[in-house]
Design a protein around this motif. Structure first.
Motif, PDB file in Angstrom:
ATOM      1  N   ASP A  65       0.833  -1.207   0.000  1.00  0.00           N
ATOM      2  CA  ASP A  65       0.000   0.000   0.000  1.00  0.00           C
ATOM      3  C   ASP A  65       0.865   1.255   0.000  1.00  0.00           C
ATOM      4  O   ASP A  65       0.873   2.055   0.943  1.00  0.00           O
ATOM      5  CB  ASP A  65      -0.947   0.011   1.208  1.00  0.00           C
ATOM      6  N   ARG A  71      -2.775  10.190  -9.084  1.00  0.00           N
ATOM      7  CA  ARG A  71      -3.594   8.981  -9.191  1.00  0.00           C
ATOM      8  C   ARG A  71      -2.946   7.981 -10.141  1.00  0.00           C
ATOM      9  O   ARG A  71      -2.524   8.347 -11.240  1.00  0.00           O
ATOM     10  CB  ARG A  71      -4.993   9.320  -9.699  1.00  0.00           C
ATOM     11  N   ARG A  74      -6.141   3.501 -13.684  1.00  0.00           N
ATOM     12  CA  ARG A  74      -6.752   2.219 -13.351  1.00  0.00           C
ATOM     13  C   ARG A  74      -6.469   1.152 -14.406  1.00  0.00           C
ATOM     14  O   ARG A  74      -6.624  -0.038 -14.137  1.00  0.00           O
ATOM     15  CB  ARG A  74      -8.259   2.383 -13.152  1.00  0.00           C
ATOM     16  N   ASP A  75      -6.081   1.574 -15.623  1.00  0.00           N
ATOM     17  CA  ASP A  75      -5.797   0.544 -16.630  1.00  0.00           C
ATOM     18  C   ASP A  75      -4.344   0.074 -16.587  1.00  0.00           C
ATOM     19  O   ASP A  75      -3.941  -0.730 -17.432  1.00  0.00           O
ATOM     20  CB  ASP A  75      -6.175   1.017 -18.039  1.00  0.00           C
ATOM     21  N   ASP A  77      -2.472  -2.409 -15.003  1.00  0.00           N
ATOM     22  CA  ASP A  77      -2.726  -3.633 -14.250  1.00  0.00           C
ATOM     23  C   ASP A  77      -1.575  -4.588 -14.532  1.00  0.00           C
ATOM     24  O   ASP A  77      -1.540  -5.255 -15.571  1.00  0.00           O
ATOM     25  CB  ASP A  77      -4.062  -4.244 -14.675  1.00  0.00           C
ATOM     26  N   ARG A 111      -2.516  -2.159  -9.507  1.00  0.00           N
ATOM     27  CA  ARG A 111      -3.796  -2.808  -9.816  1.00  0.00           C
ATOM     28  C   ARG A 111      -4.937  -1.959  -9.237  1.00  0.00           C
ATOM     29  O   ARG A 111      -4.847  -1.507  -8.098  1.00  0.00           O
ATOM     30  CB  ARG A 111      -3.856  -4.222  -9.240  1.00  0.00           C
ATOM     31  N   GLY A 112      -5.971  -1.749 -10.084  1.00  0.00           N
ATOM     32  CA  GLY A 112      -7.161  -1.072  -9.606  1.00  0.00           C
ATOM     33  C   GLY A 112      -6.914   0.336  -9.097  1.00  0.00           C
ATOM     34  O   GLY A 112      -7.587   0.780  -8.147  1.00  0.00           O
ATOM     35  N   GLY A 113      -5.941   1.045  -9.682  1.00  0.00           N
ATOM     36  CA  GLY A 113      -5.648   2.397  -9.238  1.00  0.00           C
ATOM     37  C   GLY A 113      -4.804   2.475  -7.985  1.00  0.00           C
ATOM     38  O   GLY A 113      -4.632   3.567  -7.423  1.00  0.00           O
ATOM     39  N   ARG A 114      -4.249   1.338  -7.528  1.00  0.00           N
ATOM     40  CA  ARG A 114      -3.443   1.290  -6.311  1.00  0.00           C
ATOM     41  C   ARG A 114      -2.056   0.772  -6.626  1.00  0.00           C
ATOM     42  O   ARG A 114      -1.861  -0.013  -7.562  1.00  0.00           O
ATOM     43  CB  ARG A 114      -4.091   0.390  -5.261  1.00  0.00           C
ATOM     44  N   GLU A 116       0.088  -1.648  -5.062  1.00  0.00           N
ATOM     45  CA  GLU A 116      -0.105  -2.670  -4.026  1.00  0.00           C
ATOM     46  C   GLU A 116       1.179  -2.999  -3.278  1.00  0.00           C
ATOM     47  O   GLU A 116       1.144  -3.198  -2.059  1.00  0.00           O
ATOM     48  CB  GLU A 116      -0.672  -3.940  -4.656  1.00  0.00           C
ATOM     49  N   ASP A 499      -0.859  -7.936 -16.624  1.00  0.00           N
ATOM     50  CA  ASP A 499      -1.636  -9.090 -16.185  1.00  0.00           C
ATOM     51  C   ASP A 499      -2.566  -9.558 -17.273  1.00  0.00           C
ATOM     52  O   ASP A 499      -2.931 -10.727 -17.337  1.00  0.00           O
ATOM     53  CB  ASP A 499      -2.436  -8.730 -14.927  1.00  0.00           C
TER      54      ASP A 499
END
Length: 500
Positions: A65, A71, A74-75, A77, A111-114, A116, A499
């Protein structure tokens, strides 16, 4: 040359001397790497490849995290990976050469805007496993080495690469070392750090060299993941061929006057390759389907890295970065390579009908690590991306007494080949930028519709950020700056591993 073992030729006496067995996995096993990170020889002299932005890190880190400014699209991945030499267990910095540092891969999972996670891991060759006090699983392959030059995705795998002899190493999605990788038992002999993947043909190409060969080899790995064809191309003096170029019709090999020196190998030189004034500089054009090379002699230069190449009627166009001759791969006492000038972006236009090569300087800004949209490898491209890191050029040049040029800076560059223009995204002093990698936006239709990712040092934090730029708003504010928990040393090459 039969008396030279493969391992001795490739790794040299310095690695053997440095390869002490270190017990345990606590703080003690990092002590020697910490000593190397001081960047000082025993006599107090500077070793620029072991200090500052080039200094090896001493720990493997895992963080989740990650803090983000802006930001994360989001794409995005997948994983952004980059590798480089990171010396481990280095007892005598004076006997070390930067290009022989144990490979360490640095990765960020998006992944998903984060953001990880971040991880950095040494490639677990037998030597690295021994120095970490671990057991190497299985049989040790010939020329075993912790591949430190490139990391690529291939057929659902992540593969770390090295030139000149060692097998690639397969890594898992969390950067753990899986095993040596031999393309389903079809790779015989050396491989390369600079493969070229033709997505349209589903072929992976390599040009490989080895000190005891009287030739180099063009390998084609087909869609099944096997080496399907090998073409041997005779060359004299066992030259070092770090990179090559690929078009739809041809393979372009560059015969540089950096050749294997048996006397240097006998003397225990870490890198037994020398600039050889008697070896002519040549460019060879070979049909992709196999056949003899057609050679073109040109003025000496150090051919560093390929941006891309393509066919243009009866011409072959190659765009690349180069450094002036002579270039000393073994260095001049600095602990790394030594150059007599900064790298620039150049073009060769090889006229197959007229039998000549025309050279063009595209940009004289110091820059390296050229990349394109990977879907266009071997096809005509419009855009290219490069990086400039002042500390790297300073390390390459100052040992020969060449003062750094005032225009040395830290930046990423986007080149528009159609217009002959460039955009420069600048970073502050001390914010050294690594190789840029282009990632297409999901559903992209334009060549530059996507993102440019690069590790950039943050001198205020004393750590590194993963910077995400919009390729179509290249000089604008980064879309995201992802804070890593530590520093990523200036190193070599990497890839985006999607991915899906």
């Amino acid at each position: 040359m039969a008396s030279h073992t493969r391992r001795r030729i490739l790794q040299g006496a310095a690695l053997a001397a440095a390869g002490s067995v270190v017990g345990g996995y606590g703080g003690g096993h990092y002590a020697a790497a910490a000593q190397a990170a001081t960047g000082r020889a025993a006599d107090g002299g500077e070793l620029p490849f072991l200090e500052g932005a080039l200094a090896p890190v001493t720990e493997e880190l895992t963080a989740f995290d990650l803090t983000v400014t802006g930001r994360v699209p989001r794409d995005l991945d997948g994983r952004y990976l980059r590798t480089g030499p990171n010396a481990l267990g280095l007892e005598d910095p004076r006997a070390h050469h930067w290009m022989l540092g144990d490979g360490m891969v640095h990765g960020v999972r998006l992944r998903g805007g984060r953001a990880e996670w971040y991880r950095n891991r040494w490639v677990r060759s037998s030597g690295v496993a021994r120095k970490l006090g671990e057991t190497y699983p299985g049989r040790v392959p010939p020329d075993d080495f912790a591949c430190n030059t490139h990391v690529i995705p291939y057929k659902g795998r992540i593969v770390a690469l090295q030139e000149g002899g060692p097998l690639p190493y397969e890594l898992d999605g969390e950067l753990g070392t899986v095993r040596p990788y031999d393309f389903r038992r079809t790779l015989k002999g050396a491989f390369t750090a600079h493969t070229k993947y033709d997505a349209a043909a589903d072929e992976l190409h390599a040009v490989t060299y080895y000190p005891t060969w009287d030739h180099v080899r063009h390998l084609v790995v087909d869609g099944t993941g096997r080496v399907a064809r090998t073409t041997r191309i005779p060359v004299a003096d066992a030259p070092m061929m770090h990179d090559f170029a690929l078009t739809r019709k041809y393979v372009v090999i560059v015969d540089v006057p950096i050749t294997f020196d048996p006397a240097a190998a006998d003397a225990g030189a870490p890198v037994p390759y020398v600039w050889n004034e008697r070896h002519p500089m040549r460019v060879g054009v070979v049909p992709r389907s196999g056949g003899a090379a057609r050679w073109f002699e040109i003025d000496p230069v150090y051919y560093s890295h390929t941006l891309n190449a393509y066919d243009q009627g009866h011409e072959v166009v190659v765009e690349y970065t180069s450094m002036p001759a002579p270039f000393h791969a073994a260095g001049r006492g600095s602990g790394g390579p030594s150059a007599t000038g900064a790298p620039t972006l150049d073009r060769w236009t090889i006229d197959l009908r007229g039998g000549r090569v025309r050279g063009t300087r595209l940009d004289d800004l110091p820059q390296e690590f050229p990349r394109v949209n990977e879907s266009l490898v071997s096809r005509r491209h419009r855009f290219g991306y490069t990086a400039s890191a002042a500390e790297m050029w300073r390390a390459y040049e100052t040992v020969d007494g060449v003062p750094p040029d005032e225009k040395f800076t830290n930046c990423l560059v986007k080149h528009d080949m159609a217009r002959g223009t460039k955009e420069v995204h600048r970073f502050p002093k001390g914010a050294a930028a690594s190789e840029p990698v282009f990632v297409p936006r999901r559903g992209a239709r334009d060549e530059d519709d996507g993102y440019v990712l690069s590790y950039v040092n943050d001198p205020d934090r004393g750590a590194t950020d993963l910077v995400v730029l919009s390729a179509q708003d290249f000089t604008g504010r980064p879309q995201a700056r992802i804070q890593l928990p530590g520093r990523v040393p200036l190193g070599f090459h990497g890839s985006w591993v999607a991915d899906r």
